[in-house]
Design an enzyme around this catalytic site. Structure first.
Site, PDB file in Angstrom:
ATOM      1  N   HIS A 118      10.290  46.319   8.010  1.00 45.64           N
ATOM      2  CA  HIS A 118       9.459  47.369   8.613  1.00 45.64           C
ATOM      3  C   HIS A 118       9.221  48.540   7.668  1.00 45.64           C
ATOM      4  CE1 HIS A 118      10.601  45.735  12.866  1.00 45.64           C
ATOM      5  NE2 HIS A 118       9.665  45.033  12.277  1.00 45.64           N
ATOM      6  N   CYS A 126      -0.137  57.865  -1.322  1.00 44.43           N
ATOM      7  CA  CYS A 126      -1.449  58.455  -1.072  1.00 44.43           C
ATOM      8  C   CYS A 126      -2.410  57.339  -0.676  1.00 44.43           C
ATOM      9  CB  CYS A 126      -1.953  59.176  -2.323  1.00 44.43           C
ATOM     10  SG  CYS A 126      -3.693  59.650  -2.208  1.00 44.43           S
TER      11      CYS A 126
HETATM   12 ZN    ZN Z   1      -3.867  60.655  -4.292  1.00 42.94          ZN
END
Ligand code: ZN
Length: 236
Positions: A118, A126
């Protein structure tokens, strides 16, 4: 002291451990699905709604308010189960840990081969450029954590509606299918993907350690109804 478990561990150098939430509860991390777990705590939405992909995309601020408070606020340390498993790996007896937990406590205890089904709160990326951010960065940021490129950072945790990471599942299946002994602990075996993964085990001995009975108790070679940490702490 479970002499049978001791015997099984003594006799094998190809053990795989499959752990659920019960492995971490003794470190003070709430079990999502237990009575006193996250599901019973008061919030505007139920946890399974907040921890879904749709919710994360639509309400990232609300997601992160919950996530920081409920998932990152604890200061958990590895317990006797994590420490013993790291020791068994070091001794060449344990080949892999497969876990449903996202707390990283197996690695904190020193385990090297860990398949985190998980994901982990310790990895964050990002969504625009893929840059990595650690857990303290997320914990100490305000609102929605942003990358230097401006993109939103997302925890590498499998949210509801999201699939499991293919490489992680393949690694777990590989370890389980090659194992001689499989120790399944701290899971009721009713939650996906635990039950499915166990079908790949074709070894000699299946050991179940769980406080409550599980659907597989009848088919296991050894069943121990006890806390995982207390049980493993007694292994030499
Ligand atoms: Zn970034």
């Amino acid at each position: 002291m479970h002499s049978n478990l001791q015997q099984i561990i003594n006799q094998s150098n190809n053990i795989v451990f499959f752990g659920g939430a019960g492995v971490s509860t003794e470190s003070g991390i709430p079990d999502f699905r237990s009575q006193d777990g996250l599901y019973n705590q008061k919030y505007n939405y139920p946890p399974e709604t907040i921890l879904s992909h749709t919710f994360f995309i639509a309400h990232p601020e609300e997601f992160y308010r919950f996530y920081r408070e409920k998932m990152l606020s604890y200061t958990a340390k590895p317990n006797a189960a994590h420490l013993k498993l790291a020791e068994l790996e070091q001794a060449g007896k344990l080949k892999a840990v497969v876990t449903q937990n996202i707390d990283g406590l197996h690695q904190a205890a020193g385990s090297k081969i860990v398949f985190e089904l998980h994901g982990s709160i310790h990895r964050n990326y990002c969504m625009e450029c893929g840059s990595f951010y650690d857990m303290p960065f997320i914990r100490d940021s305000l609102g929605v954590p942003k990358c230097t490129c401006g993109g939103t950072i997302k925890p590498d945790v499998v949210l509801y509606e999201e699939g499991l990471d293919t490489a992680t599942v393949e690694g777990a299946v590989g370890a389980i299918s090659k194992a001689e002994v499989l120790i399944v602990a701290g899971t009721s075996l009713t939650v996906y993907p635990a039950a499915g993964l166990l079908r790949y085990f074709h070894g000699k001995q299946l050991v179940l350690i769980n406080r409550d009975a599980t659907p597989l108790d009848d088919t296991a070679d050894l069943v121990i109804h006890a806390n995982v940490g207390e049980t493993l702490a007694n292994i030499m």
